[in-house]
Design a protein around this motif. Structure first.
Motif, PDB file in Angstrom:
ATOM      1  N   GLN A   5       0.828  -1.197   0.000  1.00 33.77           N
ATOM      2  CA  GLN A   5       0.000   0.000   0.000  1.00 33.77           C
ATOM      3  C   GLN A   5       0.869   1.256   0.000  1.00 33.77           C
ATOM      4  N   ARG A   6       0.219   2.368  -0.337  1.00 36.88           N
ATOM      5  CA  ARG A   6       0.872   3.676  -0.359  1.00 36.88           C
ATOM      6  C   ARG A   6       1.976   3.762  -1.417  1.00 36.88           C
ATOM      7  N   VAL A   7       1.894   2.888  -2.430  1.00 38.95           N
ATOM      8  CA  VAL A   7       2.842   2.920  -3.539  1.00 38.95           C
ATOM      9  C   VAL A   7       2.061   2.935  -4.849  1.00 38.95           C
ATOM     10  N   ILE A   8       2.435   3.840  -5.741  1.00 35.20           N
ATOM     11  CA  ILE A   8       1.850   3.882  -7.086  1.00 35.20           C
ATOM     12  C   ILE A   8       2.954   3.588  -8.089  1.00 35.20           C
ATOM     13  N   LYS A   9       2.638   2.759  -9.058  1.00 34.01           N
ATOM     14  CA  LYS A   9       3.600   2.369 -10.093  1.00 34.01           C
ATOM     15  C   LYS A   9       3.218   3.016 -11.420  1.00 34.01           C
ATOM     16  N   TYR A  10       4.200   3.664 -12.044  1.00 32.87           N
ATOM     17  CA  TYR A  10       3.989   4.264 -13.359  1.00 32.87           C
ATOM     18  C   TYR A  10       4.856   3.559 -14.396  1.00 32.87           C
ATOM     19  N   ARG A  11       4.315   3.470 -15.606  1.00 33.12           N
ATOM     20  CA  ARG A  11       5.062   2.937 -16.749  1.00 33.12           C
ATOM     21  C   ARG A  11       4.692   3.756 -17.975  1.00 33.12           C
ATOM     22  N   SER A  12       5.683   4.294 -18.656  1.00 31.23           N
ATOM     23  CA  SER A  12       5.404   5.147 -19.812  1.00 31.23           C
ATOM     24  C   SER A  12       4.624   4.386 -20.886  1.00 31.23           C
ATOM     25  N   LYS A  13       3.586   5.044 -21.392  1.00 28.64           N
ATOM     26  CA  LYS A  13       2.869   4.490 -22.547  1.00 28.64           C
ATOM     27  C   LYS A  13       3.089   5.362 -23.779  1.00 28.64           C
ATOM     28  N   ASN A  14       3.949   6.364 -23.603  1.00 35.50           N
ATOM     29  CA  ASN A  14       4.330   7.253 -24.688  1.00 35.50           C
ATOM     30  C   ASN A  14       5.684   6.778 -25.233  1.00 35.50           C
ATOM     31  N   LYS A  15       5.723   6.359 -26.482  1.00 41.88           N
ATOM     32  CA  LYS A  15       6.950   5.813 -27.056  1.00 41.88           C
ATOM     33  C   LYS A  15       8.094   6.819 -27.050  1.00 41.88           C
ATOM     34  N   LYS A  16       7.760   8.101 -26.933  1.00 45.81           N
ATOM     35  CA  LYS A  16       8.782   9.129 -26.939  1.00 45.81           C
ATOM     36  C   LYS A  16       9.258   9.503 -25.532  1.00 45.81           C
ATOM     37  N   LEU A  17       8.731   8.804 -24.522  1.00 46.64           N
ATOM     38  CA  LEU A  17       9.056   9.140 -23.133  1.00 46.64           C
ATOM     39  C   LEU A  17       9.710   7.956 -22.443  1.00 46.64           C
ATOM     40  N   SER A  18      10.912   8.161 -21.949  1.00 42.75           N
ATOM     41  CA  SER A  18      11.692   7.106 -21.309  1.00 42.75           C
ATOM     42  C   SER A  18      11.333   6.975 -19.831  1.00 42.75           C
ATOM     43  N   ASN A  19      11.198   5.738 -19.357  1.00 42.94           N
ATOM     44  CA  ASN A  19      10.985   5.509 -17.931  1.00 42.94           C
ATOM     45  C   ASN A  19      12.149   6.053 -17.105  1.00 42.94           C
ATOM     46  N   ASN A  20      13.354   5.918 -17.632  1.00 46.36           N
ATOM     47  CA  ASN A  20      14.527   6.426 -16.920  1.00 46.36           C
ATOM     48  C   ASN A  20      14.459   7.944 -16.754  1.00 46.36           C
ATOM     49  N   PHE A  21      13.975   8.616 -17.784  1.00 42.93           N
ATOM     50  CA  PHE A  21      13.820  10.067 -17.695  1.00 42.93           C
ATOM     51  C   PHE A  21      12.742  10.427 -16.673  1.00 42.93           C
ATOM     52  N   ILE A  22      11.648   9.676 -16.679  1.00 45.09           N
ATOM     53  CA  ILE A  22      10.577   9.925 -15.710  1.00 45.09           C
ATOM     54  C   ILE A  22      11.119   9.844 -14.294  1.00 45.09           C
ATOM     55  N   LYS A  23      11.917   8.805 -14.019  1.00 43.16           N
ATOM     56  CA  LYS A  23      12.475   8.645 -12.679  1.00 43.16           C
ATOM     57  C   LYS A  23      13.234   9.892 -12.244  1.00 43.16           C
ATOM     58  N   HIS A  24      14.146  10.341 -13.092  1.00 43.09           N
ATOM     59  CA  HIS A  24      14.956  11.504 -12.723  1.00 43.09           C
ATOM     60  C   HIS A  24      14.099  12.751 -12.550  1.00 43.09           C
ATOM     61  N   TYR A  25      13.099  12.912 -13.414  1.00 40.80           N
ATOM     62  CA  TYR A  25      12.281  14.115 -13.283  1.00 40.80           C
ATOM     63  C   TYR A  25      11.437  14.089 -12.004  1.00 40.80           C
ATOM     64  N   LEU A  26      10.913  12.921 -11.641  1.00 49.46           N
ATOM     65  CA  LEU A  26      10.092  12.840 -10.426  1.00 49.46           C
ATOM     66  C   LEU A  26      10.914  13.096  -9.168  1.00 49.46           C
ATOM     67  N   ILE A  27      12.211  12.830  -9.232  1.00 50.05           N
ATOM     68  CA  ILE A  27      13.079  13.108  -8.089  1.00 50.05           C
ATOM     69  C   ILE A  27      13.441  14.584  -8.011  1.00 50.05           C
ATOM     70  N   SER A  28      13.428  15.268  -9.128  1.00 50.64           N
ATOM     71  CA  SER A  28      13.887  16.662  -9.179  1.00 50.64           C
ATOM     72  C   SER A  28      13.035  17.561  -8.297  1.00 50.64           C
ATOM     73  N   SER A  29      13.629  18.676  -7.896  1.00 42.86           N
ATOM     74  CA  SER A  29      12.897  19.637  -7.062  1.00 42.86           C
ATOM     75  C   SER A  29      11.727  20.247  -7.821  1.00 42.86           C
ATOM     76  N   HIS A  30      11.829  20.308  -9.156  1.00 38.92           N
ATOM     77  CA  HIS A  30      10.728  20.862  -9.961  1.00 38.92           C
ATOM     78  C   HIS A  30       9.442  20.065  -9.723  1.00 38.92           C
ATOM     79  N   PHE A  31       9.552  18.733  -9.779  1.00 40.04           N
ATOM     80  CA  PHE A  31       8.372  17.901  -9.561  1.00 40.04           C
ATOM     81  C   PHE A  31       8.036  17.798  -8.080  1.00 40.04           C
ATOM     82  N   GLN A  32       9.048  17.653  -7.242  1.00 46.54           N
ATOM     83  CA  GLN A  32       8.806  17.498  -5.811  1.00 46.54           C
ATOM     84  C   GLN A  32       8.077  18.710  -5.229  1.00 46.54           C
ATOM     85  N   ASN A  33       8.390  19.901  -5.718  1.00 52.28           N
ATOM     86  CA  ASN A  33       7.699  21.101  -5.243  1.00 52.28           C
ATOM     87  C   ASN A  33       6.226  21.073  -5.650  1.00 52.28           C
ATOM     88  N   LYS A  34       5.962  20.642  -6.886  1.00 52.41           N
ATOM     89  CA  LYS A  34       4.569  20.528  -7.338  1.00 52.41           C
ATOM     90  C   LYS A  34       3.819  19.488  -6.508  1.00 52.41           C
TER      91      LYS A  34
END
Length: 222
Positions: free
Chosen positions: A128-157
């Motif tokens: 519980q308390r965990v959500i799993k994401y997987r890119s369904k956009n062929k132009k969007l990398s899961n590795n990129f998503i990981k780094h962006y979600l860690i960034s302060s830009h996303f964390q602040n939002k």
């Protein structure tokens, strides 16, 4: 001899602290995008997701490793932080919402809120308390998503959308509405390559500074 070993460990620890600050700085700089510069999408539009909620699964002494919010650190799964298991017989029931695949992105919704990791092995169960994401956009990398979600830009939002005074939490319905950038595939690859190197240096217990510090401490005490 012991003074020299202590001093060297202190130097490595100080270097690790400095490298982490450097990593945070470059991550946020590399992942800073202006409106109109790149395409933006809501997480729910860019990714498939599974929200692991419901009853707490029955824990067992052995079986399939259960990844809880306590195991999820900023960028990786810490399997030593908490060791809990579900039986192989219950696995299909526990994971009926969706099985994890290597590369999937995990994010905690409470206690702690907003911690991010990437699935590095598939024989795990998610709690519980965990959500799993997987890119369904062929132009969007899961590795990129990981780094962006860690960034302060996303964390602040995320924190602005979270609720709670002492313990922050966010509902999946709000989390899914948060947006992420989609730069070109070449740019994503460039950013991921740079940040992966920093990540390995500052968090890896197999090749980075944490590994070196761990070895020095073992040498020191044993």
């Amino acid at each position: 001899i012991l003074d020299a070993m202590t001093a060297h460990t202190a130097e490595l620890t100080a270097e690790l602290t400095a490298r982490k600050k450097q990593y945070n700085y470059y991550r946020d700089k590399l992942l800073s995008f202006e409106d109109g510069e790149v395409e933006w999408q809501r997480l729910i539009d860019a990714c498939d997701y599974v929200d692991y909620r419901g009853k707490t699964p029955v824990k067992t002494e052995k079986g399939v490793f259960l990844v809880t919010a306590k195991n999820i650190r900023m960028g990786y799964i810490d399997y030593a932080a908490s060791e809990e298991f579900v039986s192989k017989e219950d696995y299909s029931v526990v994971m009926r919402r969706g099985l994890p695949k290597n590369g999937d992105i995990l994010i905690t919704t409470e206690a702690p809120c907003g911690f991010v990791a990437q699935v590095d092995r598939e024989n795990i169960a998610l709690a519980q308390r965990v959500i799993k994401y997987r890119s369904k956009n062929k132009k969007l990398s899961n590795n990129f998503i990981k780094h962006y979600l860690i960034s302060s830009h996303f964390q602040n939002k995320l924190m602005n959308a979270a609720t709670g005074s002492t313990v922050k939490g966010i509902k999946g319905s709000k989390l899914h509405q948060l947006t992420i950038p989609i730069p070109s595939e070449d740019e994503q690859a460039r950013i991921v390559t740079i940040l992966d190197k920093f990540d390995a240096l500052t968090t890896s217990f197999s090749e980075g500074l944490p590994r070196e510090i761990e070895l020095r401490n073992k040498h020191f005490f044993f």
